[in-house]
Design a protein around this motif. Structure first.
Motif, PDB file in Angstrom:
ATOM      1  N   UNK A  90      -5.726  25.432  33.763  1.00 40.48           N
ATOM      2  CA  UNK A  90      -6.134  23.676  33.834  1.00 40.48           C
ATOM      3  C   UNK A  90      -5.506  23.252  34.869  1.00 40.48           C
ATOM      4  N   UNK A  91      -4.643  23.726  35.539  1.00 38.11           N
ATOM      5  CA  UNK A  91      -3.423  23.282  36.340  1.00 38.11           C
ATOM      6  C   UNK A  91      -4.440  23.575  37.614  1.00 38.11           C
ATOM      7  N   UNK A  93      -7.898  24.845  37.412  1.00 41.69           N
ATOM      8  CA  UNK A  93      -8.674  24.568  38.002  1.00 41.69           C
ATOM      9  C   UNK A  93      -9.291  22.587  39.175  1.00 41.69           C
ATOM     10  N   UNK A  94      -7.662  21.849  38.457  1.00 41.45           N
ATOM     11  CA  UNK A  94      -7.523  20.662  39.382  1.00 41.45           C
ATOM     12  C   UNK A  94      -7.055  21.453  40.102  1.00 41.45           C
ATOM     13  N   UNK A  98      -7.824  19.623  44.825  1.00 40.60           N
ATOM     14  CA  UNK A  98      -7.892  19.066  45.869  1.00 40.60           C
ATOM     15  C   UNK A  98      -8.029  19.953  47.597  1.00 40.60           C
ATOM     16  N   UNK A 165      -1.940   7.721  43.799  1.00 41.75           N
ATOM     17  CA  UNK A 165      -0.826   8.347  42.650  1.00 41.75           C
ATOM     18  C   UNK A 165       0.817   8.159  43.795  1.00 41.75           C
ATOM     19  N   UNK A 168       3.532   6.104  42.690  1.00 42.20           N
ATOM     20  CA  UNK A 168       3.491   6.601  40.909  1.00 42.20           C
ATOM     21  C   UNK A 168       4.729   7.673  41.210  1.00 42.20           C
ATOM     22  N   UNK A 172       2.202  15.185  44.658  1.00 45.63           N
ATOM     23  CA  UNK A 172       1.093  14.715  44.087  1.00 45.63           C
ATOM     24  C   UNK A 172       0.951  15.430  42.772  1.00 45.63           C
ATOM     25  N   UNK A 173       2.021  16.084  43.157  1.00 40.27           N
ATOM     26  CA  UNK A 173       2.156  17.212  41.901  1.00 40.27           C
ATOM     27  C   UNK A 173       3.386  16.914  41.370  1.00 40.27           C
TER      28      UNK A 173
ATOM     29  N   UNK B  84      -5.972  20.489  24.255  1.00 43.59           N
ATOM     30  CA  UNK B  84      -5.163  19.484  25.348  1.00 43.59           C
ATOM     31  C   UNK B  84      -6.318  18.994  26.313  1.00 43.59           C
ATOM     32  N   UNK B  85      -6.267  17.839  26.261  1.00 47.44           N
ATOM     33  CA  UNK B  85      -6.893  17.027  27.825  1.00 47.44           C
ATOM     34  C   UNK B  85      -6.180  16.577  28.660  1.00 47.44           C
ATOM     35  N   UNK B  86      -4.637  16.640  29.124  1.00 47.80           N
ATOM     36  CA  UNK B  86      -4.411  15.986  30.243  1.00 47.80           C
ATOM     37  C   UNK B  86      -3.363  17.244  30.544  1.00 47.80           C
ATOM     38  N   UNK B  87      -3.204  18.610  29.286  1.00 49.62           N
ATOM     39  CA  UNK B  87      -2.385  19.275  29.319  1.00 49.62           C
ATOM     40  C   UNK B  87      -0.807  18.906  29.847  1.00 49.62           C
ATOM     41  N   UNK B  91      -0.282  20.146  35.391  1.00 44.70           N
ATOM     42  CA  UNK B  91      -2.088  20.131  35.151  1.00 44.70           C
ATOM     43  C   UNK B  91      -2.008  17.707  34.761  1.00 44.70           C
ATOM     44  N   UNK B  94      -1.422  16.429  37.493  1.00 47.34           N
ATOM     45  CA  UNK B  94      -3.110  16.867  38.817  1.00 47.34           C
ATOM     46  C   UNK B  94      -4.037  15.869  37.923  1.00 47.34           C
ATOM     47  N   UNK B  96      -3.926  13.494  36.629  1.00 55.75           N
ATOM     48  CA  UNK B  96      -3.340  11.859  37.106  1.00 55.75           C
ATOM     49  C   UNK B  96      -4.204  11.350  38.720  1.00 55.75           C
ATOM     50  N   UNK B  97      -4.396  12.300  39.029  1.00 57.30           N
ATOM     51  CA  UNK B  97      -5.063  12.134  40.880  1.00 57.30           C
ATOM     52  C   UNK B  97      -6.825  11.638  40.148  1.00 57.30           C
ATOM     53  N   UNK B  98      -7.096  12.202  38.960  1.00 58.91           N
ATOM     54  CA  UNK B  98      -8.326  11.518  38.240  1.00 58.91           C
ATOM     55  C   UNK B  98      -8.188  10.189  38.478  1.00 58.91           C
ATOM     56  N   UNK B 172     -14.593  19.569  35.719  1.00 64.98           N
ATOM     57  CA  UNK B 172     -14.380  19.073  36.679  1.00 64.98           C
ATOM     58  C   UNK B 172     -13.209  19.530  36.560  1.00 64.98           C
ATOM     59  N   UNK B 173     -12.571  20.151  34.864  1.00 59.73           N
ATOM     60  CA  UNK B 173     -11.618  21.240  34.563  1.00 59.73           C
ATOM     61  C   UNK B 173     -12.185  22.549  34.139  1.00 59.73           C
ATOM     62  N   UNK B 174     -13.407  22.585  35.202  1.00 63.92           N
ATOM     63  CA  UNK B 174     -13.597  24.707  34.780  1.00 63.92           C
ATOM     64  C   UNK B 174     -14.919  24.950  34.102  1.00 63.92           C
ATOM     65  N   UNK B 178     -12.069  18.764  30.022  1.00 59.53           N
ATOM     66  CA  UNK B 178     -10.955  18.101  29.394  1.00 59.53           C
ATOM     67  C   UNK B 178     -11.115  16.828  30.105  1.00 59.53           C
ATOM     68  N   UNK B 179      -9.729  16.337  30.264  1.00 57.10           N
ATOM     69  CA  UNK B 179      -9.308  15.005  30.794  1.00 57.10           C
ATOM     70  C   UNK B 179     -10.142  14.538  31.844  1.00 57.10           C
ATOM     71  N   UNK B 180      -9.790  15.422  33.119  1.00 54.68           N
ATOM     72  CA  UNK B 180     -10.378  15.007  34.306  1.00 54.68           C
ATOM     73  C   UNK B 180     -11.167  14.333  34.231  1.00 54.68           C
TER      74      UNK B 180
END
Lengths: 235, 235
Positions: A90-91, A93-94, A98, A165, A168, A172-173, B84-87, B91, B94, B96-98, B172-174, B178-180
């Motif tokens: 998942x990480x 994919x996101x 970027x 981002x 906060x 970014x990560x 998982x949505x955000x993981x 993950x 990242x 959060x960026x979306x 977006x999540x592959x 997912x959450x993104x």
């Protein structure tokens, strides 16, 4: 074992400005891996024939030859699992987003702003190639494409999500820098090495983030040669 | 146990168009969790006093009351770890960026395009509040802010990175949503429910992604009421 990275250079062999190569330099430093860099110029296709590729970065790591900056980051995560850059499923994919954000949102805006500075930083022997290939891509001359006013306005809009981002978190990560930061920061190194243009306001959270990234890994980015360091080179 | 979600409604109680509420609807469906929704209107602050909050979504999950769409997604991951949505850590950072990408890059562009349609979809009793609060935010009248030409051009630029990502993956999540995806798709549901404006070309990979998201979870988005479904409501 010697690890070698082929990097684009400009009018000076030590002037390294490719955003893609900078991603890799930061990724290697993130993992604490040493590397020996070799300067390469756009028109020196022959020097990369061994990699069956015509662009840098090319990483030679023992018996492995890896091309494409994103593929190199993945390779590094696979081979040196400490301090993940892209992370798993998942990480990762996101993380990919970027890459596109840097290339499709930030790079075109920066390009319009710094194109003439970039052209000036390219090695004289590469300039005909650079002009021809870029003018074909833009569908107009470098001079017509050049528009700092439009480029900076476009960049300001494109930076919105990053600003949110970085209001906060320091990176970014999150609390520590990672692959997403390096994928995007490459563009800022690119602009910094060839131009003295101010891309963001000093009050912008993006500015503070750039400063943090410049200091990382013993000032890897801050120590890099800029065209303004070369006497008489910046016009 | 009844799970209840307070959602913004418009001229019809079944017209639900808040992008933030849509994130949560998709997140709940993603985890296979049932929910009962309650319509809420902008000016009905009293109805949310129990949550010590003045905006939707508000999720009441047994004894838990959770506000803010992103916080709800995190709550759901914590409480219902399946799918998982955000993981975790990287993950999630990242992810959060979306949220910022949706709110700072896409929403303003869409808003300029659909603001008058949106105003038309708001319940008559809410319109004075809506106009006043938005005009204060924009620094001009709704009518002056309204500019589909500018909004769509801005949206086209902002969609660049998404387009890049969706040229290589279905979501977006592959390979799976997912959450993104949900963080961003909320905006598209928002526009869809109040407007018939075409936001992207049918040939755009973003268009195909929107269609896929509309079909997800038994057509959750596609089944939603649109203002065009209400006789005489769309002007």
């Amino acid at each position: 074992m010697t690890r070698v990275l082929y990097e684009l250079c400009g009018i000076d062999e030590s002037l390294r400005f490719s955003p893609f190569c900078w991603r890799v330099r930061y990724a290697l430093a993130h993992k604490g891996l040493d590397v020996e860099t070799r300067p390469w110029r756009f028109t020196d296709k022959q020097a990369l024939a061994f990699a069956d590729h015509d662009k840098v970065p090319v990483l030679v790591d023992g018996d492995e030859v890896v091309t494409d900056s994103y593929a190199i980051l993945r390779y590094l995560d696979r081979t040196y699992p400490q301090a993940p850059l892209l992370g798993d499923a998942l990480a990762e994919a996101r993380g990919r987003f970027f890459k596109h954000y840097a290339e499709r949102a930030l790079a075109p805006a920066m390009m319009r702003t710094i194109i003439m500075d970039l052209f000036n930083a390219v090695h004289p022997d590469d300039r005909a190639y650079f002009r021809e290939s870029r003018e074909k891509r833009f569908g107009r001359t470098l001079e017509e494409f050049h528009s700092p006013a439009k480029g900076l306005a476009q960049l300001d809009a494109a930076l919105g999500p990053m600003r949110g981002r970085l209001e906060e978190a320091d990176f970014l990560d999150g609390d520590a820098p990672g692959g997403a930061d390096y994928l995007v920061f490459g563009n800022f190194m690119w602009a910094r090495c060839v131009s003295s243009a101010d891309l963001v306001s000093n009050a912008d959270p993006v500015h503070a983030w750039v400063e943090r990234l410049l200091d990382l890994h013993d000032g890897l980015g801050r120590r890099a040669m800029r065209v303004t360091d070369i006497e008489g080179a910046y016009r």
